[in-house]
Structures are given as C-alpha cells and as structure tokens.
Scaffold this motif. Structure first.
Motif, PDB file in Angstrom:
ATOM      1  N   ARG A 168       1.159  -1.178   0.266  1.00  0.00           N
ATOM      2  CA  ARG A 168       0.254   0.094   0.166  1.00  0.00           C
ATOM      3  C   ARG A 168       1.313   0.442  -0.471  1.00  0.00           C
ATOM      4  N   LYS A 198      -5.678  -1.465  17.555  1.00  0.00           N
ATOM      5  CA  LYS A 198      -5.548  -0.390  16.935  1.00  0.00           C
ATOM      6  C   LYS A 198      -4.390   1.311  16.854  1.00  0.00           C
ATOM      7  N   VAL A 199      -4.695   0.979  18.116  1.00  0.00           N
ATOM      8  CA  VAL A 199      -3.920   2.261  19.089  1.00  0.00           C
ATOM      9  C   VAL A 199      -2.456   2.021  19.658  1.00  0.00           C
ATOM     10  N   LYS A 211      -1.283  -0.625  18.939  1.00  0.00           N
ATOM     11  CA  LYS A 211      -0.461  -1.258  17.907  1.00  0.00           C
ATOM     12  C   LYS A 211       0.076   0.707  17.113  1.00  0.00           C
ATOM     13  N   ALA A 212       0.339   1.220  17.130  1.00  0.00           N
ATOM     14  CA  ALA A 212       0.472   2.830  17.310  1.00  0.00           C
ATOM     15  C   ALA A 212       1.272   3.450  18.111  1.00  0.00           C
ATOM     16  N   VAL A 213       1.156   2.840  18.646  1.00  0.00           N
ATOM     17  CA  VAL A 213       1.614   3.708  20.182  1.00  0.00           C
ATOM     18  C   VAL A 213       3.337   2.492  20.196  1.00  0.00           C
ATOM     19  N   LEU A 214       2.804   1.645  19.722  1.00  0.00           N
ATOM     20  CA  LEU A 214       4.730   0.902  19.788  1.00  0.00           C
ATOM     21  C   LEU A 214       5.218   0.699  19.183  1.00  0.00           C
ATOM     22  N   GLU A 272      -0.802  -5.998  16.251  1.00  0.00           N
ATOM     23  CA  GLU A 272      -1.858  -6.527  15.370  1.00  0.00           C
ATOM     24  C   GLU A 272      -1.792  -7.651  15.840  1.00  0.00           C
TER      25      GLU A 272
END
Lengths: 424, 424
Positions: free
Chosen positions: B36, B296-297, B299-302, B196
């Motif tokens: 993507r 998903k959040v 995941k975003a902070v890790l 995730e």
C-alpha cells in the motif's frame, strides 16, 4: 445574598452536587443542571426525586443541554434561568469558558479543579497563573465572586491549611496534604473520577513547594508511609496537585507538598500505560490513518467512574499534616476527614471520592448565597474564612477531625460572644 | 518450472524475503515488491541494492503500489509483471484476496500465516477450515500450487514434524513445538512482528491438540520449562498457533502442542493491556464520539518492529520436541534451529524473528520454481517433502540441528544412489 444555582456537568461529582444542593434548596433556590448530554442530567434529577432529596419539595430542578465551551450559549442559559451562582463541575477543560460567561453576566462562579488546556500537560507553575489569576483584576473591578478549587483537594485541604496557620501555629514549617482512598471498587482497574483528568495529574512533572521554591520530581519517585486515622498504615507518593499552586502564594509556609496513596497494582498499570505512551494527550495516527489521542481510548475502555459506586466499599482519609511552632514549642497536627463509600452511595448514589469533591462545592455555594463568602472578587479557598466553611461541612456530610499526639477529636466550631468564629 | 516472484507486503519479513530472493534471483527471476505504501517497498529495494544482494546483477527488482484487498488490482499487477509465484507476507487479513487473484491468474501462491478476519479472534478450529481449505478443490481442479504457512512456525516446524514421522519414528506420541526468542531489543516493550497480529494470537482461547481432540485453555495457564540448546533454560507457555490446525489433520499424532516463551515483563504488560480491554479488535467509542479499535491504537504507540533490528542482540531457538517409539523403544528428539539477531541484521537489515519467518518462504518459492514443490494443488508444509526444503534452508541461512540425548548434530541431507533424499 445570591440564589438559584446552575450546576454544569453531569458526572459523579455533579450528581453529589445536585443531591446536596437539593437538600439545601431553602438556601440555594432553583437548581438547574446543564450537560452536553441532557439524558445524564435527567438521570441525576430522577435520582434526586427518587430519594426525595429536595428540602423544599416542589422547588425548581431542571435539566438543560449545554456545550459549556460555547460562552454565548452559557450566557443565554444563565439569563434564561435567572441563576446567580454557577457550580462548575464539568471537565477541567471548560473552566475558562464558564468563567467568561459568569463574568459577562455578573454571576458568582465556583469550580473544583484547575483549568487545563487539553493539549498541554503540566504547565509552568503556579498553574493558576496560566489561566485563572489572569482574570483577578477584571473580577475585582466588576465585583464578581469567583472561587477556584472548592472541592476537597483542592478545597477543604486549603481551608485546613488556612485554619492551621490562623489558629494553631505561630510559624508553620510544612504542610503535607495526604490523600488516601482505602476503598475497594472490586474491578480489575478503574479511576475514581474522569480517567483523562486523573491520569493527566500524574504524567507530567511532579511539582512541590519546598524551601520556598518549586522542586521537580517524577511520579512515584518519592514516597512516605504514615499511620493514619481509621485507614491505618498507608504509603503515599509525592504528586503534583492544584492546591500547591495557590497555597504557595497565599500562605507563609516554605514547604507544601501533596501525597497521594496508590497500591502496587495501580502503580503497575499506570507504569505500563505510561511507558507504552498510552497516557499521552498528543494524537497518534493508526496504520489506517485515523488520528486519535491514546488517553481518550484508555478512558473509553475503563469503567465509567460513576458505575463503581454501587459496590464500592471502604473509606477515604484526606487531611493536612501540619508542622511548625506554637508558643516556642514544636507542634504537629493532622486535620482530616474520613468518608465512607457505601454511606455516600446510600445518600446520593455516588462513591466517596465524588462525595468528598462535590459536597464542599455546595457548601461554598451556600456561603456565597448567605453572603459570608460572597467576596466580589476572585479567591482561592485558603483566602476565605475557614471556620464557617468547615463548620457547615461538619453539618452537611463531611465532618472534620483533628489529631495531635494521642488526642483525636472532632473539629467543632462555635461563635464567641462577639460573634467571632472559634474552634470549640 | 515457474519464475518471477511478486512479494506482497513491505514489513520486516518482506524485507528478508526481498533480500533472500535477490540472493537467489538466478532461480527466481524478476522480483517485484508491492505495498500500500510504495515508499516502504522502495526502501527495501534500496537496501537490497546497497548490500549488492542480487546474485545476478541487473536483474529486475521493482516496487509497486498495491492494495492487496483489491483482487482486480492484484490480478492486473500479476499480469503486467508476468510473475508466476506470489510470496504473500503482508497482513494476515489479505490472504484470501491474494489467493483469489492467484487462482484467477493461474499463478503459484505462498503465505506464512493463517488468514484472519479483522473482526474475529480465534475462530472454531481447525482454523484452516474456515478459509484456506475451502479453496482446496478449486486449486486441485485448476492445478494451482498454493502453499500455506511457509514461514518458520508455521512452516519449518511442520517440516520437522513430517520428517520426524517419516524418518525417526514408527509411532509418534507427541510433538511439542517450542518457540523461544532469547534476544533483547533494549526497548521498554515491543512485539517482534506486527503488534496487531501478535496480540491477536494470545487474546483468544488457547487451542491445543491433545488425545486426538481440541483442548481449550487460557493464555499463560500452562507452562513448561526446558533446558534448550544454546539459549539454556527457558519457560514457555501453551499457546494457540496456526500449525496445530493443519498438523492435527495431516499427521497421525495424538498430541500436538505449541509453546511460546515469554518473560515476566512481557506477560505483565500483556495482562494489563488485555484486562483493560486495550487488546480488543472490537471498536469502542470515545467521549468525543470517535469510533476506534483499541488494538490499533496500541499498535500505533508501540515501536515499529522493523525499528528494533539495528540494536537487537541474542538468539532465537525454535524446534520440535518429538516423542514416540522406534523399533520398539521409546525415543525423544529435538529438531531445531538457532538464529542470531545481529547476524540477521548484518545480512538483510532485519531482526532474527523476521529472518526466520522470511527465509523459508523464499525456500518454498525456490522449490516451486524448480518444480520439487510445484504440486499444482493446495498444501500445508507438512504435506510436502521435508528433505529438499530443510536441505535448502541449511544452505540459505537457516541450518537445522537435531539433539537426541547427549548427541547434538547438524541435520544434514544427501541423495542416495537412487536419487532419494535421506538424512546424511
């Protein structure tokens, strides 16, 4: 003399305020509750009616929809309802908007927590200087009574500090405010009030007032253990808190610290969330491109603090440990209050933390209504007479006590023959 | 004979696949990478060129933008590039879309993890039956080679299991797949691949195959401790994992279990996040009305798993502990592989976990290219000949070993005079 109150907010503290205001509507008059979510305000009203809490049955008790960030809408509601006192127990993000509306309409304003900008954590101390105190001159010029931080802490503990300085010491060396919740909510993890506001308290620098200057520490860096009345031995941690930012200016005391009790489990959960970045107030972007503030997601998954109330058991202990000298001798006193979660729930449908925060705001409103605290200027609680406030709280649900050495007694008040308040 | 590969995905595993495919482009032909986010594919290509990894310099190596959930777009890319083998190392959510495109265009398909529906965790076992195996008949009819789960685990461990059954035992009683990462990334907390997908593995029921039936447990409920080669004594936990869902069907073994190693710190962080509901794949709504999936959040902070590679040290140990009988006697062997994070990074710019997952997929592609694994039907790895696969891995970066009692040796292969593979 002022009357008719507008309660802004419809959370756990607002519920306490509504019940307690209803119990005293002979003094406070009409009661209006405004929230973004009118259903929550209507639920509170239903609870007040169910408990037949209105002292004068048939008194006005009405819910309104309001986005309190919309100053003009707030002003319109103030004018439409004819309220003369606002008790703002909504989010700490709305204080300045509501204060603006109060000033513009000439009504009294009371809040229980310091204003916060959602995008900023832990600004430069003293925090009141960043927002509230900028309106001091305008309040004085226009004769607006604006009382900031009139919950328990800040609030009652400020009054304890003022009382100690006025009545118990010649010189005060240190005030250590100790806040312990020894209750149990029976859930894996929950905060006792809005998680967003709760966590924001602990993610920034821990400011304390030591040797007459701001000292910086990290959360959970410094602890103390005390044997406290009723709740027993408790470990508390040096924390940043609103009251330090006004007490340090208004009282001649070199050391003012705030200590909050945490169990090992709370600290572990907090530490994990903090280290992962999940307590951040700054947005992150998910892989799907959604921008989201982690702290708001944490808030969304945690229990609603109001939902804890029905099964909450145990007690809170909040007080001021004050050390100094009197008549040339060292003195140490602990002025404190014990609340019980279950009793609070039975009376007003909220747990003890909400109870201790909400009742003082109503006491403040009652003193504004009767004129004793209607000072027509901006004030933090320690600037106002402590005796009538603590005396009123003794009678409306938050009785104070004082411990000195082996002596532990109720902190009662009376007026002397000249009409002057004194400790009984 | 097939050639020219399309790598779908541009994460840590895709990077390994790209490097390893480049090192073998004499067999694999053109290499295309689709993501993507084309910038990530371009970064991978830049890394391959920087390391001069192309065995045949000047071979085609090209990046493409692709949403692999868009089947028609994937088919168009397959036709445009002329690829005959797809290595799908994108998210586990895209498997069925990519397989559809492969079947429709008549090319071979390889993946490394089971298909997942983003909205569902831990469906009814066997998991392959919910998605992949529904295409078995169509693949057979159309002569499509579709190899599922060709990473390390699932993948190489399936091949170890097949080898044990074929060459080492008359009867196998149990296969315990043990996966230990004894490496250190030096961060507070991170997952070694997509958080995730990683967390989704552990939030549902732990299915294991015991006494010929599915047994259900909770995560971290059952542990074992083994003294493993190189990494020493390690505690691992019974976990659900892809390979159990095909091995239980394809091998005559009553007990097949998967054990993953976790440190106390990982378990603590996982437990906090899990108990708070932050690992949920189901959306929650914030106070502001934003609908967001907590996982998903998180995941975003890790940390991005790929970002761990440069400083990752230590080793992984993954293998099959197999117990049974041979010639009337009890036998126990451990077939395993040791990888080193730092060596992996130096070779391909990824850490060891990505390395062990990516290299086998390239080995599978090479065996499809040479025809040895071009079976023109759907297959899990244990259904395919283990010897050429493990032999090839011995030579392209993942050498296997076998321990039996005090004997611990390289697992080498050779062909006998009749051209048949045997353990050397």
């Amino acid at each position: 003399m002022k009357k008719n109150v507008l309660i802004i907010g419809a959370g756990g503290v607002a519920q306490v305020v509504a019940h307690k205001a209803a119990q005293n509507n002979d003094i406070l008059g009409d009661i209006h509750i405004a929230s973004r979510n009118i259903a929550k305000a209507e639920d509170i009203i239903a609870g007040v009616l169910e408990k037949r809490a209105l002292k004068q049955p048939g008194g006005v008790l009405r819910a309104h929809t309001l986005d309190a960030l919309d100053v003009e809408a707030t002003k319109a509601l103030i004018r439409e309802t004819g309220v003369q006192i606002i008790i703002n127990v909504g989010s700490a993000f709305i204080n300045m908007s509501v204060l603006r509306a109060a000033i513009d309409t000439g009504v009294a304003y009371i809040d229980t927590a310091i204003h916060e900008d959602p995008a900023k954590i832990c600004e430069t101390p003293p925090w009141y200087g960043n927002y509230e105190w900028k309106h001091a001159e305008e309040c004085a010029q226009k004769g607006i009574t604006a009382i900031h931080g009139a919950g328990f802490d800040p609030g009652v503990v400020n009054s304890y500090a003022a009382l100690a300085v006025q009545d118990y010491f010649d010189d005060v060396d240190s005030i250590d405010i100790i806040d312990v919740n020894a209750g149990s909510h029976g859930r894996y993890f929950a905060t006792n009030f809005d998680p967003e506001i709760n966590f924001r308290e602990f993610t920034g620098t821990v400011y304390s007032w030591q040797q007459g200057a701001w000292q910086s520490n990290k959360m959970f860096e410094i602890s103390r253990t005390d044997d406290l009345p009723v709740v027993g031995e408790q470990t508390t941690y040096l924390s940043g808190h609103d009251e330090l930012h006004s007490l340090s200016r208004h009282l001649p005391v070199k050391n003012i610290r705030f200590w909050m009790g945490f169990g090992a489990h709370y600290i572990n959960v907090f530490t994990v969330l903090q280290n992962l970045g999940l307590l951040s107030e700054q947005p992150v972007t998910t892989a799907e491109g959604l921008e989201v503030v982690p702290l708001k997601v944490v808030k969304a998954v945690l229990p609603d603090p109001a939902s804890l109330a029905p099964t909450y058991t145990g007690k809170t202990c909040i007080g001021d440990l004050v050390k100094g000298t009197k008549d040339g001798k060292d003195r140490e006193i602990f002025i404190y209050q014990i609340s019980d979660h279950k009793e609070a729930y039975e009376e007003v449908g909220s747990q003890g933390i909400s109870y201790t925060a909400g009742v003082p705001a109503v006491a403040a409103a009652m003193l504004v209504a009767t004129g004793e605290w209607d000072v027509r200027r901006q004030a933090n609680v320690e600037e106002l007479p402590p005796h009538p406030f603590l005396n009123l709280l003794n009678h409306i649900g938050l009785p104070s006590r004082i411990r000195e050495g082996d002596d532990d007694r109720a902190l009662d008040f009376a007026r002397d023959d000249a009409g002057k308040w004194r400790v009984a």
